[in-house]
Design a protein around this motif. Structure first.
Motif, short mmCIF file in Angstrom:
data_model
loop_
_atom_site.label_atom_id
_atom_site.label_comp_id
_atom_site.label_asym_id
_atom_site.label_seq_id
_atom_site.Cartn_x
_atom_site.Cartn_y
_atom_site.Cartn_z
N ILE A 13 40.86 -11.22 -3.85
CA ILE A 13 40.87 -12.68 -3.88
C ILE A 13 42.21 -13.25 -3.40
O ILE A 13 42.26 -14.03 -2.45
CB ILE A 13 40.54 -13.20 -5.30
CG1 ILE A 13 39.14 -12.74 -5.72
CG2 ILE A 13 40.64 -14.74 -5.33
CD1 ILE A 13 38.75 -13.14 -7.12
N ALA A 14 43.29 -12.83 -4.05
CA ALA A 14 44.59 -13.43 -3.73
C ALA A 14 45.05 -13.09 -2.32
O ALA A 14 45.51 -13.97 -1.57
CB ALA A 14 45.64 -12.96 -4.75
N ILE A 17 43.45 -15.12 0.50
CA ILE A 17 43.93 -16.51 0.47
C ILE A 17 45.34 -16.59 1.03
O ILE A 17 45.67 -17.48 1.84
CB ILE A 17 43.88 -17.06 -0.97
CG1 ILE A 17 42.44 -17.17 -1.46
CG2 ILE A 17 44.57 -18.44 -1.05
CD1 ILE A 17 42.32 -17.55 -2.93
N VAL A 20 45.35 -16.12 4.90
CA VAL A 20 44.92 -17.34 5.59
C VAL A 20 46.00 -18.42 5.51
O VAL A 20 46.30 -19.10 6.50
CB VAL A 20 43.59 -17.86 4.99
CG1 VAL A 20 43.24 -19.25 5.55
CG2 VAL A 20 42.45 -16.89 5.30
N ALA A 21 46.58 -18.58 4.32
CA ALA A 21 47.64 -19.59 4.14
C ALA A 21 48.84 -19.29 5.03
O ALA A 21 49.46 -20.20 5.60
CB ALA A 21 48.07 -19.64 2.68
N TRP A 49 53.30 -23.55 1.38
CA TRP A 49 52.87 -22.14 1.48
C TRP A 49 53.44 -21.31 0.33
O TRP A 49 52.72 -20.52 -0.30
CB TRP A 49 53.33 -21.61 2.82
CG TRP A 49 53.26 -20.14 3.04
CD1 TRP A 49 52.14 -19.37 3.16
CD2 TRP A 49 54.38 -19.26 3.24
NE1 TRP A 49 52.50 -18.06 3.40
CE2 TRP A 49 53.86 -17.96 3.46
CE3 TRP A 49 55.76 -19.44 3.26
CZ2 TRP A 49 54.69 -16.86 3.69
CZ3 TRP A 49 56.58 -18.35 3.49
CH2 TRP A 49 56.04 -17.08 3.70
N ILE A 52 51.67 -22.15 -2.87
CA ILE A 52 50.31 -21.59 -2.89
C ILE A 52 50.36 -20.13 -3.30
O ILE A 52 49.57 -19.67 -4.14
CB ILE A 52 49.65 -21.74 -1.50
CG1 ILE A 52 49.27 -23.20 -1.24
CG2 ILE A 52 48.41 -20.85 -1.39
CD1 ILE A 52 48.77 -23.47 0.16
N VAL A 56 48.51 -18.77 -6.59
CA VAL A 56 47.39 -17.84 -6.45
C VAL A 56 47.65 -16.56 -7.26
O VAL A 56 46.72 -15.96 -7.81
CB VAL A 56 47.16 -17.51 -4.95
CG1 VAL A 56 46.25 -16.31 -4.79
CG2 VAL A 56 46.55 -18.72 -4.24
#
Length: 248
Positions: A13-14, A17, A20-21, A49, A52, A56
């Motif tokens: 999951i992390a 993300i 992409v970030a 960024w 995030i 996350v």
């Protein structure tokens, strides 16, 4: 069991993300830097960024000493270097715009290196004295126009969690340009991800912003006295940063 679940979360999951970030941030910074206003595009996308990434990964970030920063002043931001996560701590939570003075090897990172170049960051090239002086001259230009600059004076991440010896470049800039040094202590990022770790771990992080140090004027001093003054400033800053490491 909790550690295992956290690693599974990170991988499935992390990490997607964060990937992409990172790509979106690099592209946004690159395009923005090409179109103009490097100061804006070199700071705000990276700040978002960084936050995030910490969010996350559920990393708690506690900031102390924000009252020691004046928005009207440019600083040479000097911090200890425990982990790659130090970048996210300073970028995401310090709260002032700045440029990075960074190792030239980072320019080779796909997308990120290009974004850093277009953001106007300075790569320090220590392969020769001439190239190193050219890098510091570009850093001086940025500081003279009122933009702060962030530097890890150890030059690289710690191997064992202990603070390494400070290189003198940041302190020479402060002395020559009479720009205050903003000491910053970062705690906890070595436990989050040391340079030998494969994946991050959960750990509480603390950023301590110390009172700025005004550099002493070296006008009228001999070269030997000037060098001694620079070493003294570096020693004083290292002591301030190191004392906060010991307390946390």
């Amino acid at each position: 069991m909790i550690r295992i679940l956290y690693i599974i979360y990170e991988i499935f999951i992390a990490l997607p993300i964060i990937l992409v970030a990172t790509i979106l941030t690099a592209l946004t910074t690159t395009v923005g830097g090409v179109l103009g206003n490097q100061d804006f595009w070199g700071y705000y996308p990276g700040m978002i960024w960084s936050r995030i990434i910490c969010t996350v990964l559920f990393l708690p970030v506690h900031v102390k000493g924000k009252e020691n920063i004046s928005k009207d002043s440019a600083y040479i931001i000097v911090a200890n270097h425990q982990s790659m996560f130090d970048v996210f701590m300073i970028y995401g939570y310090l709260g002032i715009k700045f440029k990075w003075l960074m190792k030239k090897e980072l320019a080779q990172i796909p997308l990120v290196g290009t974004a850093c170049t277009k953001a106007g960051f300075i790569y320090i090239d220590r392969s020769s004295k001439m190239k190193s002086h050219a890098s510091m001259a570009r850093a001086s230009e940025i500081l003279r126009r009122g933009m702060s600059m962030a530097i890890f004076p150890e030059g690289t991440r710690t191997d064992d969690g202990q603070m390494g010896k400070f290189k003198k470049g940041a302190f020479q800039l402060a002395r020559d340009l009479q720009i205050p040094i903003l000491p910053v202590t970062i705690n906890g990022t070595f436990q989050v991800m040391s340079r030998h770790a494969i994946v991050p771990s959960w750990y509480r992080t603390v950023i301590t912003i110390h009172r700025p140090i005004e550099p002493k004027n070296s006008e009228g001093l001999t070269e030997a006295e000037t060098n001694a003054l620079t070493r003294q400033i570096a020693s004083d800053v290292a002591e301030i940063i190191g004392s906060a490491l010991e307390r946390n």
